[in-house]
Design a protein around this motif. Structure first.
Motif, PDB file in Angstrom:
ATOM      1  N   LEU A 121      10.358  -6.423  -6.029  1.00 44.57           N
ATOM      2  CA  LEU A 121      11.677  -6.231  -4.987  1.00 44.57           C
ATOM      3  C   LEU A 121      11.927  -4.884  -4.695  1.00 44.57           C
ATOM      4  N   CYS A 122      11.621  -3.818  -5.087  1.00 45.09           N
ATOM      5  CA  CYS A 122      11.923  -2.544  -5.027  1.00 45.09           C
ATOM      6  C   CYS A 122      11.590  -1.966  -3.449  1.00 45.09           C
ATOM      7  N   PRO A 123      10.042  -2.426  -3.107  1.00 48.99           N
ATOM      8  CA  PRO A 123      10.018  -1.947  -1.792  1.00 48.99           C
ATOM      9  C   PRO A 123      10.639  -2.700  -0.610  1.00 48.99           C
ATOM     10  N   HIS A 124      11.247  -3.876  -0.834  1.00 50.49           N
ATOM     11  CA  HIS A 124      12.009  -4.496   0.188  1.00 50.49           C
ATOM     12  C   HIS A 124      13.396  -3.812   0.150  1.00 50.49           C
ATOM     13  N   HIS A 125      13.972  -3.490  -0.800  1.00 52.55           N
ATOM     14  CA  HIS A 125      15.232  -2.737  -0.912  1.00 52.55           C
ATOM     15  C   HIS A 125      15.038  -1.292  -0.477  1.00 52.55           C
ATOM     16  N   ALA A 126      13.822  -0.642  -0.527  1.00 58.49           N
ATOM     17  CA  ALA A 126      13.824   0.733   0.236  1.00 58.49           C
ATOM     18  C   ALA A 126      13.891   0.567   1.505  1.00 58.49           C
TER      19      ALA A 126
ATOM     20  N   GLU B  47       0.942  -1.276  -0.118  1.00 59.27           N
ATOM     21  CA  GLU B  47       0.073   0.050  -0.079  1.00 59.27           C
ATOM     22  C   GLU B  47       0.897   1.385  -0.033  1.00 59.27           C
ATOM     23  N   ILE B  48       1.866   1.244   0.745  1.00 58.07           N
ATOM     24  CA  ILE B  48       2.907   2.275   0.921  1.00 58.07           C
ATOM     25  C   ILE B  48       3.531   2.448  -0.479  1.00 58.07           C
ATOM     26  N   SER B  49       4.136   1.527  -1.171  1.00 58.03           N
ATOM     27  CA  SER B  49       4.692   1.446  -2.190  1.00 58.03           C
ATOM     28  C   SER B  49       3.902   1.783  -3.536  1.00 58.03           C
ATOM     29  N   GLY B  50       2.630   1.673  -3.439  1.00 56.93           N
ATOM     30  CA  GLY B  50       1.739   1.996  -4.344  1.00 56.93           C
ATOM     31  C   GLY B  50       1.458   0.864  -5.278  1.00 56.93           C
ATOM     32  N   HIS B  51       1.871  -0.466  -4.990  1.00 56.45           N
ATOM     33  CA  HIS B  51       1.470  -1.286  -5.835  1.00 56.45           C
ATOM     34  C   HIS B  51       0.167  -1.827  -5.516  1.00 56.45           C
ATOM     35  N   TRP B  52      -0.376  -1.813  -4.362  1.00 56.30           N
ATOM     36  CA  TRP B  52      -1.826  -2.278  -4.173  1.00 56.30           C
ATOM     37  C   TRP B  52      -2.916  -1.545  -5.022  1.00 56.30           C
TER      38      TRP B  52
ATOM     39  N   GLN C  66      15.517   2.599 -14.783  1.00 54.40           N
ATOM     40  CA  GLN C  66      14.505   3.393 -14.464  1.00 54.40           C
ATOM     41  C   GLN C  66      15.000   4.395 -13.522  1.00 54.40           C
ATOM     42  N   ILE C  67      14.336   5.392 -13.523  1.00 53.82           N
ATOM     43  CA  ILE C  67      14.810   6.683 -12.372  1.00 53.82           C
ATOM     44  C   ILE C  67      13.637   7.034 -11.704  1.00 53.82           C
ATOM     45  N   ASP C  68      13.265   6.870 -10.562  1.00 61.28           N
ATOM     46  CA  ASP C  68      12.182   6.785  -9.633  1.00 61.28           C
ATOM     47  C   ASP C  68      12.412   7.776  -8.468  1.00 61.28           C
ATOM     48  N   PHE C  69      11.314   8.799  -8.530  1.00 61.23           N
ATOM     49  CA  PHE C  69      11.317   9.634  -7.348  1.00 61.23           C
ATOM     50  C   PHE C  69      10.260   9.259  -6.171  1.00 61.23           C
ATOM     51  N   HIS C  70       9.307   8.565  -6.672  1.00 62.88           N
ATOM     52  CA  HIS C  70       8.309   8.205  -6.158  1.00 62.88           C
ATOM     53  C   HIS C  70       8.482   7.282  -4.883  1.00 62.88           C
ATOM     54  N   GLN C  71       9.023   6.248  -4.965  1.00 65.87           N
ATOM     55  CA  GLN C  71       9.166   5.539  -3.781  1.00 65.87           C
ATOM     56  C   GLN C  71      10.176   5.940  -2.629  1.00 65.87           C
ATOM     57  N   PRO C  72      11.104   6.582  -2.918  1.00 64.82           N
ATOM     58  CA  PRO C  72      11.970   7.551  -2.045  1.00 64.82           C
ATOM     59  C   PRO C  72      11.010   8.470  -1.139  1.00 64.82           C
ATOM     60  N   GLU C  73      10.175   8.896  -2.089  1.00 70.80           N
ATOM     61  CA  GLU C  73       8.997   9.728  -1.331  1.00 70.80           C
ATOM     62  C   GLU C  73       8.089   9.179  -0.247  1.00 70.80           C
ATOM     63  N   GLN C  74       7.818   7.843  -0.847  1.00 63.50           N
ATOM     64  CA  GLN C  74       6.889   7.206  -0.206  1.00 63.50           C
ATOM     65  C   GLN C  74       7.165   6.433   1.216  1.00 63.50           C
ATOM     66  N   PHE C  75       8.551   5.918   1.125  1.00 64.07           N
ATOM     67  CA  PHE C  75       8.963   5.617   2.179  1.00 64.07           C
ATOM     68  C   PHE C  75       9.949   6.385   2.945  1.00 64.07           C
ATOM     69  N   ASP C  76       9.846   7.762   2.577  1.00 64.71           N
ATOM     70  CA  ASP C  76      10.575   8.834   3.422  1.00 64.71           C
ATOM     71  C   ASP C  76      11.980   8.511   3.434  1.00 64.71           C
ATOM     72  N   LEU C  77      12.711   8.155   2.442  1.00 66.66           N
ATOM     73  CA  LEU C  77      14.250   7.963   2.450  1.00 66.66           C
ATOM     74  C   LEU C  77      14.977   9.056   2.401  1.00 66.66           C
TER      75      LEU C  77
END
Length: 410
Positions: A97-102, A68-73, A250-261
């Motif tokens: 795998l990307c949410p786990h790596h985040a 849900e946090i990653s946006g996959h759901w 890919q270059i991703d700005f979304h998941q760093p934001e979602q997981f507050d990296l």
């Protein structure tokens, strides 16, 4: 099926198979196929180590909340398996795998001195593919993904993406893939994409910059982006002419934001990293399917299930042949003996035609400690000491060269 359809060849050559009791889209690997897969995975791991990646393992299950946090759901649910109730929680087979790596990245505080941080994994993931699209290894439900995520400052993201494209190019050369083209995959109307127009513009501009600086011709195609951002897809075609993606950046700005990296910059303040997704061969299953079709089972030497077949002419040469195979195995070469019990020498040479190297041992070679090498491309080399031949052969394999044996300079 076409002549080089991997489904037919894979079964004829004993590389993989399936069983209705296991289920559709869930093939199993036979010993020769497992050898090809293992060689490909080890090559990828080695190339990643040399490029500064750190390897991790992460579980194939995750709580529904994670996706849900990653946006996959919300954006990818149709391709995911349903949640399982477990101890009062809902857990799911992961689609990525990307949410786990985040989460691995944010497991502790990070400094700018650690970046770019390159995390890689050959890990399992699962897609709820419909039965009608499943086929052999090219479309499966349980996927072993060659995946990596690079956490970098914004000004380093393009350089990391460029380096990933270079890794992809080298891997394709080693695998003998000569025909591939590039696609800039963009969002299209009606798709389930995150609503962040600024991030889409920044990601697209960076990927265009990477492609232009690399001098790579590409086609921009709408409707092929990931739900969280655009991507560079490296496209190939199967034996039936159907196009599919083999490698991606890919270059991703979304998941760093979602997981507050975050990371602490040189100025002592907290900054948001960019996440570069990168896969050299994508799905191992799909990559091997393509290699089966591309080479018709005659894989580059470093990928071949059996790299050296030793052919004693008669029973008198069997002891030398067995010793030669043992020495080859010690050097990391996959080798086997095919003795007279398997038929005439001519029949055994034909049966071993897909092996990159054959070593014939007659009474003369046995007495001198020599071998008479034959190459898959039809060349016959002059008899030479067995130790010299094995050393040269092992070196050629270790170089991951698509060439069987160097052609002497004129």
């Amino acid at each position: 099926m076409t002549m080089h359809d991997h489904r037919r060849l894979g079964r004829e050559l004993g590389l993989f198979d399936s069983d209705p009791l296991i289920g559709s889209g869930l093939p199993y690997w036979l010993p020769d196929g497992a050898a090809v897969r293992h060689a490909l995975e080890e090559y990828i791991r080695d190339q990643e180590r040399r490029a500064g990646y750190q390897h991790v393992y992460s579980p194939v299950l995750g709580k529904r909340e994670l996706y849900e946090i990653s946006g996959h759901w919300s954006h990818y649910r149709d391709n995911m398996y349903p949640p399982m109730d477990l101890g009062g929680e809902q857990v799911m087979l992961r689609p990525s795998l990307c949410p786990h790596h985040a989460l691995i990245y944010r497991s502790r505080a990070r400094s700018h001195r650690e970046l770019p941080l390159r995390i890689a994994e050959l890990g399992g993931m699962y897609r709820a593919e419909l039965s009608g699209v499943l086929g052999g290894l090219s479309r499966v439900r349980a996927i072993q993904l060659n995946d990596a995520h690079i956490f970098a400052p914004l000004d380093a993201a393009a350089g990391e993406a460029h380096a990933a494209l270079s890794m992809i190019s080298r891997a394709h050369a080693a695998m003998g893939i000569e025909r591939a083209w590039y696609r800039l995959s963009l969002p299209g109307p009606g798709g389930k994409y995150i609503a962040a127009p600024g991030d889409w513009r920044r990601s697209t501009a960076l990927l265009r910059e990477v492609l232009d600086e690399a001098g790579l011709p590409y086609e921009a195609v709408e409707g092929e982006a990931a739900f969280y951002g655009p991507k560079i897809d490296v496209q190939v075609a199967d034996a039936a002419g159907r196009e599919f993606t083999l490698s991606t950046v890919q270059i991703d700005f979304h998941q760093p934001e979602q997981f507050d990296l975050r990371y602490v910059g040189a100025d002592g303040a907290k900054h948001r990293p960019v996440m570069v997704h990168r896969s050299i061969v994508g799905s191992v299953e799909r990559a091997v399917a393509h290699l089966i079709e591309l080479h018709g089972g005659a894989f580059p030497a470093w990928l071949a299930p059996v790299q050296l077949v030793v052919l004693p002419v008669g029973d008198g040469e069997r002891a030398f042949a067995d010793a030669l195979v043992a020495r080859a195995v010690d050097l990391g070469v996959r080798a086997a003996v095919r003795g007279p019990e398997h038929g005439t020498l001519a029949a055994r040479v034909r049966d071993a035609r897909l092996a990159p190297y054959q070593a014939v041992i007659g009474p003369r070679e046995d007495a001198a400690g020599d071998v008479a090498p034959r190459l898959r491309d039809g060349r016959r080399l002059d008899p030479r000491p067995a130790a010299e031949f094995l050393a040269r052969l092992a070196g050629q394999i270790a170089a991951h060269s698509p060439e069987l044996w160097p052609v002497p300079a004129p």
